[in-house]
Design an enzyme around this catalytic site. Structure first.
Site, short mmCIF file in Angstrom:
data_model
loop_
_atom_site.label_atom_id
_atom_site.label_comp_id
_atom_site.label_asym_id
_atom_site.label_seq_id
_atom_site.Cartn_x
_atom_site.Cartn_y
_atom_site.Cartn_z
CG HIS A 106 15.47 76.07 28.88
ND1 HIS A 106 15.79 76.17 27.53
CD2 HIS A 106 14.12 75.97 28.94
CE1 HIS A 106 14.68 76.11 26.83
NE2 HIS A 106 13.66 76.01 27.64
CG ASP A 126 11.25 76.75 24.58
OD1 ASP A 126 11.06 75.70 23.94
OD2 ASP A 126 11.71 76.76 25.74
CD GLU A 138 13.63 72.36 28.71
OE1 GLU A 138 13.91 72.66 27.53
OE2 GLU A 138 12.51 71.94 29.04
CD GLU A 139 14.00 73.31 24.29
OE1 GLU A 139 13.22 72.35 24.33
OE2 GLU A 139 13.60 74.48 24.24
CG ASP A 143 10.65 76.42 29.43
OD1 ASP A 143 10.75 75.19 29.30
OD2 ASP A 143 10.85 77.22 28.49
CG HIS A 189 10.95 73.06 20.30
ND1 HIS A 189 10.33 71.98 20.88
CD2 HIS A 189 11.37 73.83 21.33
CE1 HIS A 189 10.35 72.10 22.18
NE2 HIS A 189 10.98 73.21 22.49
N1 LIG Z 1 8.30 70.92 26.63
C1 LIG Z 1 8.49 72.30 26.79
C2 LIG Z 1 7.51 73.14 26.11
C3 LIG Z 1 6.22 73.10 26.64
C4 LIG Z 1 6.00 73.11 27.99
C5 LIG Z 1 4.70 73.21 28.43
C6 LIG Z 1 3.70 73.31 27.50
I1 LIG Z 1 1.81 73.58 28.09
C7 LIG Z 1 3.95 73.29 26.15
C8 LIG Z 1 5.23 73.19 25.71
C9 LIG Z 1 9.77 72.75 26.21
O1 LIG Z 1 9.99 72.63 25.03
N2 LIG Z 1 10.58 73.35 27.05
O2 LIG Z 1 11.74 73.82 26.56
ZN LIG Z 2 11.48 73.94 24.35
ZN LIG Z 3 11.65 75.68 27.31
#
Ligand SMILES: N[C@H](Cc1ccc(I)cc1)C(=O)NO
Ligand SMILES: [Zn+2]
Ligand SMILES: [Zn+2]
Length: 291
Positions: free
Chosen positions: A97, A117, A151-152, A179, A256
């Site tokens: 993303h 991320d 995505e977020e 991701d 984040h």
């Molecule tokens: N929710 C996911 C982050 C995320 C995904 C898997 C794990 I393990 C920990 C955190 C996200 O923010 N994707 O952008």
């Molecule tokens: Zn994220």
């Molecule tokens: Zn992500």
């Protein structure tokens, strides 16, 4: 089928992949103040990626780059298509993303570098593209690289795309989500997530790792919810896999926030390189299958 029979093509390409290229793309892409789905920075980041992928593919008439317009917000998703030769109706998708978020609230100038991320995933896809073009690799199936918007904020970009592919009856034979690929927070190298994914394809992915990156260790875990864009494709009945950088309880604490920087992922892209190589082997082994 999940046979691994393209070693003569895959192995040389894997040796050409470089962490330094991935690192540079992470640095460049995380230089936007943020890539939030509703800011001008976010729109600019999408346009930057379209431009980058387009120029990397400029010599290839079988490669096109488009932006997928989302009605409800400004940031577009980016889709690169390598049209297959004699089995082009069957489609292989690799995704990451392109948006980022700061959970304190993301305005035009809020810092959300999103280096891990998910600039790391976008950078991994970019290195896969570079090496496929450098080797003039031409798949029999169609291969699509996707940079998803939004995505977020609920996997919204990939949800619209996956729904539109289903509505068009597009035969997507496999999806891999990248991701967060660069923060080495756990003992194993690659963690295959088993929820919202396809077990048979996950076994194929594990076999790809043992065949092409035998020194790497594999872990398994679950998110417990739809934690990235693979869940959008899974919801439409497509086979997905999500190789992830850590175990669930050891995930990157910087995400984040304004501190999700390249430096805080170690200032190098050695971990991402494992995922880029896995993505390349996935794309070529699946992409080389005939009708
Ligand atoms: N929710 C996911 C982050 C995320 C995904 C898997 C794990 I393990 C920990 C955190 C996200 O923010 N994707 O952008
Ligand atoms: Zn994220
Ligand atoms: Zn992500």
């Amino acid at each position: 089928s999940y046979t691994i029979d393209n070693q003569s093509v895959v192995t040389p390409m894997l040796t050409q992949m470089q962490a330094s290229n991935i690192a540079q793309t992470i640095v460049d892409f995380s230089a936007f103040a943020n890539r939030y789905y509703t800011t001008n920075n976010g729109v600019n980041a999408s346009n930057w990626l379209k431009q980058k992928w387009s120029s990397m593919a400029s010599g290839r008439s079988d490669i096109t780059v488009e932006q997928f317009t989302h009605a409800g917000w400004a940031q577009k998703s980016v889709i690169l298509t390598i049209k297959g030769s004699d089995n082009s109706t069957e489609v292989v998708v690799l995704g990451a993303h392109l948006d980022s978020i700061n959970t304190k609230g993301t305005t035009e100038t809020t810092k959300a570098p999103g280096a891990d991320d998910d600039a790391s995933g976008i950078a991994s896809l970019t290195e896969i593209l570079r090496v496929m073009v450098a080797n003039n690799y031409k798949p029999r199936r169609t291969i699509k690289l996707m940079g998803y918007s939004a995505e977020e904020v609920g996997l919204r970009g990939s949800q619209e795309i996956a729904k539109s592919y289903k509505a068009a009856n597009t035969n997507v034979v496999g999806v891999m989500q990248l991701d967060m690929t660069n923060y080495k927070g756990s003992p194993q190298d690659i963690y295959l997530y088993t929820d919202y994914t396809n077990a048979a394809q996950n076994q194929f992915v594990a076999n790809l790792i043992s065949t092409y990156q035998p020194s790497l260790s594999i872990g398994y875990d679950k998110c417990g919810y739809g934690c990235s864009d693979h869940a959008s494709w899974n919801a439409q009945g497509y086979a997905t896999s999500m190789p992830f950088e850590t175990a669930f309880t050891q995930d990157n604490p910087y995400i984040h926030t304004e501190n999700d920087t390249f430096a805080n992922s170690g200032g190098q892209a050695d971990h991402s390189l494992k995922f880029a190589r896995l993505g390349l082997s996935f794309a070529v082994e699946l992409g080389s299958d005939g009708p």
